[in-house]
Scaffold this active site. Structure first.
Site: not given
Length: 475
Positions: A19, A254
């Protein structure tokens, strides 16, 4: 449906399959070795004071706002440690945003806090008032309603879904009852020729692990139905306002995710296609509908592309990525595009042994009840991923005692079942090793140079950092 009928689909990749490093790459257009966010912790530079001082002023939204006259809006998950009181708390509004709705810390669906232009707003557990995906959709619609019509705008809507804890909206909680995670050829298969962390996974997986990952897969899909609703609402509002045909819409993520591949129950962080590939769809002016483009675009390219759309010269920045706007409008073909790129990840582990898994010792993390661990300190690697007319390869080196190498011919081995490191031609290994070292030390324009399988690139062994290092890396 209106969105799905019209986008250009590209091969999307991330610079790091986790992330915070990946989101930092999106915002800065830089590889992790240049933005220095290495994991999801404050100590790993995730939304740290150092990040705020050195990188936030150079993000593409900051440049859009300061130099291109854009009004900017953010809503959702920013960086995992955003809101940490040791780094300014929710009062900190990152540079570049006129309207800021930032989630305090990591992913939730209920009982969370938002920073609304630097002021704390708490939400509870009532679906109609608090379900985060819907809250983000409504605040996005409010921005479109009340923004200035005399300045261009940029919106970044960042839903935590489908991140854990995978809480669906009540109307979707019974959907996909018969769906299971994909049973691809690498599902529940032992990664016998791979890095030790992959080899330690128990094969076959236990029935409880398979039940858990299938259940997780369904829950993730259910949370995405609310994301579908969000996209539809925003696209419809743009159309009603007469702005859709003059607006670029980019849909991506992401990081990838695995559910059972190589007997790893579920997570990201690994070097394989299932963790580094992401969806990437774009619609907008001068983009022909229903195209699928074979060129590889990375998340470091998003910032440069958006700046290019806004008319800002990307060469004025220190970004590592390159604009793919010419790819979207058809003015650049494959012979003019970068053929390879970097993926890098720094593994995380615990300094003490997990009491439930004492035989593993210290240094591992993200462990499941059956002592299959998804990460470790020496799950630290760098890869060069090559996509060219003559080659579709991946070459990776681990920073561990083995200096373990993995090589895959994706053309012949789509599911990365066979590591070719010990059988591939030595000259190819040397080229890939050299290219990897160049990319690991690149910055800005140097990251965009052609690759080893590009006729514009001349491989020069004299540029090797060290012949000893090369022999060491190719054991």
């Amino acid at each position: 449906d209106r969105f799905n009928r019209t986008p250009d689909k590209l091969k999307g990749f991330v610079a790091s399959p986790l992330c915070c490093p990946s989101r930092a790459s999106i915002l800065t257009g830089k590889y992790p070795h240049n933005h220095h966010v290495i994991n999801n912790t404050l100590e790993g530079n995730c939304s740290s004071v150092a990040w705020q001082k050195t990188q936030e002023p150079k993000t593409f939204p900051a440049l859009l706002q300061a130099y291109a006259g854009y009004q900017t809006f953010f809503a959702g998950k920013y960086l995992n440690q955003y809101g940490n009181p040791d780094a300014g708390g929710v009062e900190h509004v990152p540079l570049g945003w006129d309207y800021w709705v930032g989630l305090d810390r990591n992913s939730k669906y209920y009982n969370y806090s938002l920073s609304v232009n630097g002021k704390l707003r708490r939400h509870g557990g009532n679906y109609s008032q608090d379900y985060l995906t819907d809250v983000l959709a409504n605040m996005s619609l409010d921005f479109l309603q009340y923004k200035s019509n005399y300045r261009p705008f940029f919106m970044m809507v960042s839903t935590p879904a489908p991140h854990a804890p995978w809480t669906p909206a009540p109307q979707y909680q019974d959907r996909f009852k018969d769906i299971k995670a994909p049973r691809d050829p690498n599902f529940n298969v032992h990664g016998k020729d791979k890095h030790w962390l992959i080899r330690q996974a128990k094969t076959p997986m236990t029935n409880s692990s398979i039940h858990f990952l299938d259940d997780t897969f369904r829950k993730r899909w259910r949370t995405l139905l609310s994301v579908d609703d969000l996209v539809e609402k925003i696209v419809n509002r743009l159309e009603v306002r007469g702005e859709l045909e003059n607006t670029y819409v980019i849909f991506t993520s992401d990081n990838g995710y695995h559910t059972g591949q190589f007997s790893l129950p579920l997570d990201k962080r690994q070097l394989y296609e299932f963790d580094i590939r992401v969806p990437l769809l774009v619609r907008g002016p001068n983009i022909k509908p229903n195209q699928t483009c074979g060129l590889a675009v990375q998340n470091v390219d998003l910032g440069p592309t958006i700046l290019d759309i806004a008319g800002y010269n990307v060469n004025k920045t220190s970004m590592d990525g390159m604009s793919f706007l010419p790819v979207l409008d058809g003015s650049v073909n494959s012979s003019m595009w970068r053929t390879d790129f970097l993926v890098e990840y720094e593994g995380e582990g615990s300094n003490v042994s997990d009491p439930a898994c004492p035989l593993l010792g210290p240094g591992v993390s993200e462990c499941f009840p059956d002592c299959v661990c998804e990460d470790s300190f020496n799950n630290t690697y760098a890869c060069v991923r090559t996509i060219a007319p003559s080659a579709n390869l991946q070459y990776c080196e681990f920073d561990d005692n083995e200096v373990f190498v993995e090589v895959y011919n994706i053309t012949a081995d789509r599911y990365q079942l066979s590591n070719l490191a010990k059988t591939i031609d030595q000259e190819v290994l040397e080229k890939m090793n050299h290219r990897l070292m160049m990319l690991q030390s690149c910055s800005g324009q140097a990251c965009r140079t052609p690759g080893v399988y590009d006729t514009r690139y001349r491989f020069d062994p004299s540029l090797m950092f060290s012949s000893n290092r090369l022999r060491h890396h190719l054991k």
